[in-house]
Scaffold this active site. Structure first.
Site, PDB file in Angstrom:
ATOM      1  N   GLY A  87      40.633  32.602  48.337  1.00  0.00           N
ATOM      2  CA  GLY A  87      41.460  31.652  49.071  1.00  0.00           C
ATOM      3  C   GLY A  87      42.741  31.344  48.322  1.00  0.00           C
ATOM      4  O   GLY A  87      43.154  32.119  47.456  1.00  0.00           O
ATOM      5  N   VAL A 105      51.313  34.897  40.432  1.00  0.00           N
ATOM      6  CA  VAL A 105      49.951  35.237  40.035  1.00  0.00           C
ATOM      7  C   VAL A 105      49.028  34.152  40.590  1.00  0.00           C
ATOM      8  O   VAL A 105      49.305  32.960  40.450  1.00  0.00           O
ATOM      9  CB  VAL A 105      49.829  35.324  38.495  1.00  0.00           C
ATOM     10  CG1 VAL A 105      48.374  35.457  38.065  1.00  0.00           C
ATOM     11  CG2 VAL A 105      50.651  36.501  37.961  1.00  0.00           C
ATOM     12  N   GLY A 106      47.947  34.579  41.209  1.00  0.00           N
ATOM     13  CA  GLY A 106      46.994  33.619  41.761  1.00  0.00           C
ATOM     14  C   GLY A 106      45.868  33.321  40.786  1.00  0.00           C
ATOM     15  O   GLY A 106      45.991  33.533  39.576  1.00  0.00           O
ATOM     16  N   GLY A 111      44.962  30.589  45.792  1.00  0.00           N
ATOM     17  CA  GLY A 111      44.720  30.550  44.354  1.00  0.00           C
ATOM     18  C   GLY A 111      45.343  29.376  43.632  1.00  0.00           C
ATOM     19  O   GLY A 111      44.807  28.888  42.631  1.00  0.00           O
ATOM     20  N   THR A 162      39.812  38.055  48.756  1.00  0.00           N
ATOM     21  CA  THR A 162      39.645  38.614  47.417  1.00  0.00           C
ATOM     22  C   THR A 162      38.202  39.028  47.314  1.00  0.00           C
ATOM     23  O   THR A 162      37.340  38.349  47.865  1.00  0.00           O
ATOM     24  CB  THR A 162      39.889  37.501  46.373  1.00  0.00           C
ATOM     25  OG1 THR A 162      41.266  37.162  46.401  1.00  0.00           O
ATOM     26  CG2 THR A 162      39.488  37.913  44.974  1.00  0.00           C
TER      27      THR A 162
HETATM   28  N1  ASP Z   1      42.696  33.955  45.613  1.00  0.00           N
HETATM   29  C1  ASP Z   1      43.643  34.996  45.837  1.00  0.00           C
HETATM   30  C2  ASP Z   1      44.998  34.556  45.402  1.00  0.00           C
HETATM   31  O1  ASP Z   1      45.350  33.407  45.585  1.00  0.00           O
HETATM   32  C3  ASP Z   1      43.740  35.502  47.207  1.00  0.00           C
HETATM   33  C4  ASP Z   1      42.596  35.323  48.138  1.00  0.00           C
HETATM   34  O2  ASP Z   1      41.477  35.150  47.770  1.00  0.00           O
HETATM   35  O3  ASP Z   1      42.790  35.364  49.324  1.00  0.00           O
HETATM   36  O4  ASP Z   1      45.743  35.372  44.941  1.00  0.00           O
END
Ligand code: ASP
Length: 334
Positions: A246, A223-224, A248, A194
């Protein structure tokens, strides 16, 4: 996966860092001198995003304008399958995007699970500025974007479609790690990225933006943390800002970015605040934490920054008057 995986491989091989677009590289994680304007953002693609944000900051522009412009770079990058228009789809083949933005006055806007619009961060900003709401989701978010003049388009690229069809052959949806197919297993440490960006402008005001296509091949409607104020992003102009990347679900459970900012309010350095937030995630779910990645990035009111992640491999980019393309290797617990 794309550039972060490449970054890990390049580092492991000890290959030339020239491969990282001539970025200079540091393994320290925090600066000591007060310095702003400044912009920092997650991962190696943050370098290009920061450079775009810098164009606004160096002219004395507002941090809010800088972060919006900055994160639009990875959102529009057709080679980036974790943020914006070329993001990987969900389990059912829909590309659904999440983003949020927050300014120095505590105003915030967000869109979640939005389809058909390439720049969710700009829609989030308009939710903040033109509606009495904070968050719009799904069809309502798309409808609002179209009403505001955004073009509705098909976001699923041939490359993303191919990757999705490949994944469908071997993996049924499961939030647990699929060891045979590490690269595409939902929820694992490899298929997340992200962009979270934090900036302080010449006036010392802080804003942040966070945008993602979320977990690849997620359940439709998932939804993250990224569009959730307090989870994926939080800014308090008196204290500082924080953002996350990461898995979420673990960030939401711990209201991660809000926690980091509150810890900085209590006197923690940005790096220590990020480390404590990461440790909370590990403490609550030690087994889960072994196999996932979560990273936090933070900046305080003085322009000092720091980061911490569960796993090695997290990087962040820094841009200020001294250096426009600094890439910093984040510390990690494991
Ligand atoms: N944090 C984001 C989510 O969980 C994705 C990511 O950062 O890799 O949607």
């Amino acid at each position: 996966m794309y550039s972060r995986r490449k970054f890990i491989k390049v580092s492991a091989a000890g290959a030339s860092l020239a491969a990282l677009s001539n970025a200079s590289f540091a393994s320290g994680v925090s600066n000591s001198a007060d310095s702003f304007p400044i912009v920092i953002s997650t991962w190696d693609f943050g370098i290009a995003a920061n450079k775009e944000a810098w164009k606004t900051l160096e002219k004395g522009g507002r941090a809010l304008d800088a972060v919006e412009a900055g994160v639009k770079i990875p959102e529009g990058d057709m080679n980036n399958h974790t943020v914006g228009r070329a993001g990987y789809p969900d389990r059912d083949g829909h590309v659904t995007l999440d983003a949020c933005i927050m300014d120095e006055f505590g105003n915030c806007g967000s869109v979640a699970a939005m389809e058909g619009i390439a720049h969710p961060i700009s829609v989030a900003r308009l939710v903040m500025e033109k509606t009495p709401h904070v968050m719009l989701v799904g069809d309502g978010a798309t409808q609002f974007a179209v009403e505001q003049g955004f073009k509705k388009e098909k976001l699923l690229t041939p490359e993303s479609e191919k990757a999705w069809k490949e994944w469908l052959k071997t993996a049924k949806y499961s939030p647990v790690i699929n060891i045979e197919n590490k690269q595409h297993a939902p929820g694992n440490q490899y298929n997340h990225d992200t962009i979270g960006m934090l900036a302080i402008d010449a006036k010392g005001n802080i804003s942040g933006a966070c945008t993602t296509s979320g977990m690849a091949f997620k359940l439709h409607g998932r939804v993250g943390d990224s569009p959730i104020i307090g989870a994926g992003l939080y800014v308090d102009n008196e204290v500082g800002g924080a953002t996350s990347t990461g898995v979420g679900e673990e960030v939401i459970r711990n209201v991660g970015s809000f926690l980091v900012v509150e810890l900085m309010r209590q006197g923690y350095s940005p790096e220590d605040a990020c480390k404590e937030a990461v440790n909370r995630i590990i403490k609550k779910k030690p087994q889960t934490a072994r196999d996932i990645q979560v990273g936090f990035l933070a900046i305080n009111k003085k322009g000092r920054y720091g980061a911490y992640a569960i796993q090695p491999g997290f990087s962040f980019a820094v841009c200020n008057t001294e250096k426009q393309d600094l890439l910093v290797k984040g510390k990690s617990i494991y």
